[in-house]
Motif scaffolding. Structure first.
Motif, PDB file in Angstrom:
ATOM      1  N   HIS A 133      -5.788  51.939  28.879  1.00  0.00           N
ATOM      2  CA  HIS A 133      -6.957  52.835  28.974  1.00  0.00           C
ATOM      3  C   HIS A 133      -7.089  53.770  27.773  1.00  0.00           C
ATOM      4  CE1 HIS A 133      -7.971  51.583  33.056  1.00  0.00           C
ATOM      5  NE2 HIS A 133      -6.702  51.718  33.370  1.00  0.00           N
ATOM      6  N   ASN A 175     -10.787  51.850  26.288  1.00  0.00           N
ATOM      7  CA  ASN A 175     -11.849  51.547  27.253  1.00  0.00           C
ATOM      8  C   ASN A 175     -13.219  51.709  26.616  1.00  0.00           C
ATOM      9  OD1 ASN A 175      -9.841  52.977  29.690  1.00  0.00           O
ATOM     10  ND2 ASN A 175     -10.683  50.942  29.929  1.00  0.00           N
ATOM     11  N   PHE A 205     -15.300  53.328  31.524  1.00  0.00           N
ATOM     12  CA  PHE A 205     -14.414  53.410  32.695  1.00  0.00           C
ATOM     13  C   PHE A 205     -14.775  54.654  33.485  1.00  0.00           C
ATOM     14  CE2 PHE A 205     -10.373  54.162  34.955  1.00  0.00           C
ATOM     15  CZ  PHE A 205     -10.187  52.916  35.506  1.00  0.00           C
ATOM     16  N   ASN A 206     -14.714  55.804  32.817  1.00  0.00           N
ATOM     17  CA  ASN A 206     -15.181  57.064  33.381  1.00  0.00           C
ATOM     18  C   ASN A 206     -16.479  57.458  32.665  1.00  0.00           C
ATOM     19  OD1 ASN A 206     -12.943  57.394  35.138  1.00  0.00           O
ATOM     20  ND2 ASN A 206     -11.707  58.096  33.397  1.00  0.00           N
ATOM     21  N   PRO A 207     -17.189  58.478  33.157  1.00  0.00           N
ATOM     22  CA  PRO A 207     -18.445  58.866  32.502  1.00  0.00           C
ATOM     23  C   PRO A 207     -18.272  59.158  31.015  1.00  0.00           C
ATOM     24  CG  PRO A 207     -18.216  60.004  34.592  1.00  0.00           C
ATOM     25  CD  PRO A 207     -16.918  59.300  34.352  1.00  0.00           C
ATOM     26  N   ASN A 208     -17.117  59.741  30.654  1.00  0.00           N
ATOM     27  CA  ASN A 208     -16.869  60.092  29.271  1.00  0.00           C
ATOM     28  C   ASN A 208     -15.507  59.553  28.850  1.00  0.00           C
ATOM     29  OD1 ASN A 208     -19.242  61.964  28.804  1.00  0.00           O
ATOM     30  ND2 ASN A 208     -18.266  62.958  30.559  1.00  0.00           N
ATOM     31  N   MET A 209     -15.496  58.772  27.790  1.00  0.00           N
ATOM     32  CA  MET A 209     -14.254  58.200  27.268  1.00  0.00           C
ATOM     33  C   MET A 209     -14.216  58.445  25.764  1.00  0.00           C
ATOM     34  SD  MET A 209     -12.616  56.776  29.835  1.00  0.00           S
ATOM     35  CE  MET A 209     -11.414  55.862  28.877  1.00  0.00           C
ATOM     36  N   GLU A 253     -21.519  60.174  29.104  1.00  0.00           N
ATOM     37  CA  GLU A 253     -22.433  59.954  30.236  1.00  0.00           C
ATOM     38  C   GLU A 253     -22.751  58.467  30.381  1.00  0.00           C
ATOM     39  OE1 GLU A 253     -23.189  62.250  32.441  1.00  0.00           O
ATOM     40  OE2 GLU A 253     -21.939  63.642  31.293  1.00  0.00           O
ATOM     41  N   TYR A 254     -21.701  57.673  30.348  1.00  0.00           N
ATOM     42  CA  TYR A 254     -21.764  56.222  30.560  1.00  0.00           C
ATOM     43  C   TYR A 254     -22.468  55.447  29.443  1.00  0.00           C
ATOM     44  CZ  TYR A 254     -20.221  57.219  35.340  1.00  0.00           C
ATOM     45  OH  TYR A 254     -19.519  57.648  36.435  1.00  0.00           O
TER      46      TYR A 254
END
Length: 228
Positions: free
Chosen positions: A139, A158, A161-165, A192-193
């Motif tokens: 990740h 990633n 995976f989450n809204p913010n990476m 935000e994706y």
């Protein structure tokens, strides 16, 4: 080519995995690393472009239960806790293509450096004939290493995976007329994706970071990777 060998492919059971195969087939997206039979899970996909033929294999070193291994149930995943079978498959397809690419699901989550077993497995794959080894699972990005002139990309991170990476990258691979493997890092993040490419100082900061966690490589201002 979609790599299906990972630690979530059977989260919703064998029927859902079979549905995934059907969906990929209908979308004409070839897949590797899993299958309804052992033979299909271990099958290589060959892609032709620019007059070259690339063979792609995939296996996982991370599964939650042994029953997911194609050796224990069907459908299932091609696994590489024991490297013997993947090494054998690399040797079998090496003569059928110009380059062999191996995707591996391995390592520990949130760990920026590969485990020693990752480094050992990668060397076994390269000794068997792999021309590029690319990993995932942690990740977060892990570094790049060369073994006998062949690149190992331990983890890309990633894309979503989450809204913010933050801190992740895509990889551009070009085989030149001499047959050498050339890598270019393309730094990205997800906000935000929405995943987008980093530019300017943000990109340079990522190049510096990735070079720092790699093994004997240089990454220039354009993301071009070379080894010392």
């Amino acid at each position: 080519v979609a790599s299906m060998a990972n630690n979530h492919a059977l989260d919703f059971g064998p029927d859902a995995l079979l549905d995934t195969f059907t969906t990929l087939d209908e979308a004409k997206i070839p897949y590797v690393g899993a299958g309804a039979t052992k033979e299909r899970a271990e099958e290589a996909i060959f892609v032709e472009a620019g007059g070259r033929k690339v063979g792609v294999l995939s296996a996982s070193r991370v599964i939650p239960v042994v029953e997911w291994n194609i050796e224990n149930c069907q459908p299932g995943l091609f696994c590489t806790y024991d490297s013997t079978r993947l090494v054998q498959r690399i040797k079998e397809i090496e003569s059928q293509c110009d380059y062999v690419v191996v995707f591996v699901h391995w390592g520990l989550e949130k760990k920026t450096y590969p485990e020693e077993y990752q480094r050992n497995l990668a060397k076994q794959y390269i000794d068997a004939g792999a021309d590029l080894v690319v990993g995932n699972h942690s990740h977060v990005p892990q570094g790049i290493e060369y073994y006998n002139g062949v690149p190992i990309v331990y983890c890309l991170g990633n894309y979503i995976f989450n809204p913010n990476m933050m801190d992740t990258y895509a990889l551009k691979v070009v085989w030149d007329v001499e047959g050498d493997t050339n890598l270019q890092v393309i730094p990205v993040d997800t906000r935000e994706y929405l995943t987008g490419e980093l530019k300017g100082d943000e990109a340079q900061a990522f190049y510096d970071y990735l070079e720092g966690i790699s093994f004997g490589v240089n990454i220039d201002e354009n993301g071009i990777v070379s080894y010392k």
